[in-house]
Design an enzyme around this catalytic site. Structure first.
Site, PDB file in Angstrom:
ATOM      1  N   GLU A 205       0.809  -1.216   0.000  1.00 46.33           N
ATOM      2  CA  GLU A 205       0.000   0.000   0.000  1.00 46.33           C
ATOM      3  C   GLU A 205       0.844   1.268   0.000  1.00 46.33           C
ATOM      4  O   GLU A 205       0.341   2.357   0.267  1.00 46.33           O
ATOM      5  CB  GLU A 205      -0.972  -0.031   1.183  1.00 46.33           C
ATOM      6  CG  GLU A 205      -1.936  -1.212   1.062  1.00 46.33           C
ATOM      7  CD  GLU A 205      -2.981  -1.257   2.152  1.00 46.33           C
ATOM      8  OE1 GLU A 205      -2.921  -0.411   3.070  1.00 46.33           O
ATOM      9  OE2 GLU A 205      -3.862  -2.123   2.086  1.00 46.33           O
ATOM     10  N   LYS A 337     -15.573  -1.436   1.922  1.00 41.93           N
ATOM     11  CA  LYS A 337     -14.791  -1.927   0.786  1.00 41.93           C
ATOM     12  C   LYS A 337     -15.771  -2.453  -0.255  1.00 41.93           C
ATOM     13  O   LYS A 337     -16.475  -3.440  -0.010  1.00 41.93           O
ATOM     14  CB  LYS A 337     -13.831  -3.036   1.224  1.00 41.93           C
ATOM     15  CG  LYS A 337     -12.690  -2.549   2.106  1.00 41.93           C
ATOM     16  CD  LYS A 337     -11.848  -3.722   2.590  1.00 41.93           C
ATOM     17  CE  LYS A 337     -10.596  -3.233   3.321  1.00 41.93           C
ATOM     18  NZ  LYS A 337      -9.842  -4.364   3.917  1.00 41.93           N
TER      19      LYS A 337
END
Length: 427
Positions: A205, A337
């Site tokens: 990330e 999400k």
């Protein structure tokens, strides 16, 4: 009517070099929407199922040609000619076509790609930016970013058990200034690590992934970076954690291998409470295993008034599970999400349910991302107030931040940045 006249699914690669699904939807007017779906590394067991081919000799079994085929055949036949502006009806059609509770037949990756592409095509035809199409005239609040500047756990190959160590800029007047703050802290941290001879390689990330001796050492180093960048920890910048505790929960214990600890739910609650007392931590995600509801209850009773407690693997963007959590007083926030649930309509329902209950909703990327920036538009369109989309490196992360900059510019004087007020669940 915005009639759908063509649908094309294809296999592309995500930021980890694994296959994922992309979809183009063409309308009668000639406008097109394109969307690509992300994929997670640490996943909740109750997430909607992403369909993988399982063919060992191709992409190590991670191909998505079956999902793509579903788009180009069954799904195409079912939604061809439908009005793209009727998002709820279109998503309902997809759900009925799949016919399973967890989207295991068609695949959540196939269904989400279509759901998103349809929305983008409809927004384009309406002449509206996507955030405005989602939220109407009330969409004017930029989200506070949780910036993952140190990666551990399943997102990095290092000794840290906690998966994400994040900075949260809260004192700035605009998103643009908040982003600048995050970038400056990120570069200050890089210099500190480099000066210590520690790795400045980044994880999935975009955060650094050095081998710290402990979580305390990592958090203390981040505080130094905040100060070095000219900001005040606890005032200008707060901290947030994603424990991803389901990843290190084994045999009824929270096993922090990097620290040599094996803790019960009560002991791990004490451990997190100690961190929250020592450092300016405003948010802890997945502080307990997804099935350890007793542990979650302990954690919520102990910290729920002073720390945002976010359910990711716990709630998996599912209104049925979120409703149960709200009724039992578990956590005070939900991570959103889009690929955990598989359609935009269900995603938006989870956000609205959370808000009605006084829970916050944090819009989130996945560790396997693409250049698709839809979640930035969702964060603004749904007035979510918070977003998690990685560090200040890797274009798959930066694409979301850059889209938020464009949205703030488009909004002009009516744009707002909530800062600390984004944590309304702690009032």
């Amino acid at each position: 009517m915005s009639a759908i006249v063509d649908i094309i699914g294809r296999e592309i690669l995500d930021s980890r070099g694994n296959p994922t699904v992309e979809c183009d939807v063409l309308l009668e007017s000639g406008t097109m929407g394109r969307a690509a779906v992300p994929s997670g590394a640490s996943t909740g067991s109750r997430e909607a199922i992403e369909l993988r081919d399982g063919e060992a000799g191709r992409y190590n079994g991670k191909g998505v040609l079956k999902a793509v085929e579903h788009i180009n055949t069954e799904i195409s036949e079912a939604i061809m000619g439908l009005d793209a502006s009727e998002q709820a009806f279109l998503d309902k059609t997809l759900l009925e076509l799949d016919g399973t509770d967890n989207k295991s037949r068609l695949g959540a990756n196939a269904m989400l790609a279509v759901s998103m592409a349809v929305a983008k095509a409809a927004a384009e035809e309406a002449g509206l930016p996507l955030y405005r199409y989602f939220g109407g005239s009330g969409a004017m609040q930029l989200p506070v970013p949780m910036m993952n500047i140190v990666n551990g756990g399943a997102h990095a190959n290092n000794s840290l058990d906690i998966q994400e160590f994040m900075i949260v800029p809260v004192s700035q007047p605009t998103f643009r200034e908040a982003l600048r703050c995050g970038a400056e802290v990120f570069h200050a941290l890089k210099k500190i690590l480099s000066d210590r001879g520690m790795s400045t390689a980044v994880g999935d990330e975009g955060g650094f992934a050095p081998n710290f001796g402990s979580n305390d050492e990592c958090l203390s180093t981040i505080l130094q970076a905040i100060e070095k960048a000219g900001y005040r920890a606890g005032e200008d910048v707060l901290l947030a954690l994603d424990c991803a505790a389901s990843e290190f929960y084994h045999d009824g214990k929270y096993q922090l291998a990097g620290e040599g600890l094996q803790l019960s739910s009560a002991e791990f609650t004490d451990y997190l409470a100690t961190l929250a007392d020592k450092f300016p931590i405003v948010s802890i995600e997945d502080g307990m295993h997804e099935s350890d509801w007793e542990g979650w209850k302990l954690l919520t009773e102990r910290l729920g008034k002073k720390v945002q407690l976010v359910g990711d693997d716990l709630f998996v963007t599912n209104t049925r599970i979120l409703k149960e959590g709200i009724e039992k007083g578990i956590a005070n926030s939900i991570l959103i999400k889009i690929n955990q649930i598989g359609t935009l309509t269900e995603t938006f329902a989870a956000i609205e349910m959370a808000k009605r209950a006084g829970y916050t909703a944090v819009i989130s990327h996945r560790s396997g991302e693409t250049e698709d920036s839809t979640i930035a538009d969702i964060a603004v369109g749904l007035n979510a107030g918070q977003i998690k989309t990685g560090s200040l490196s890797r274009s798959d992360r930066i694409s979301k931040y850059n889209q938020l900059l464009r949205i703030e510019e488009d909004l002009g004087d009516i744009a707002s940045y909530p800062g600390k007020s984004a944590f309304y669940n702690l009032r």
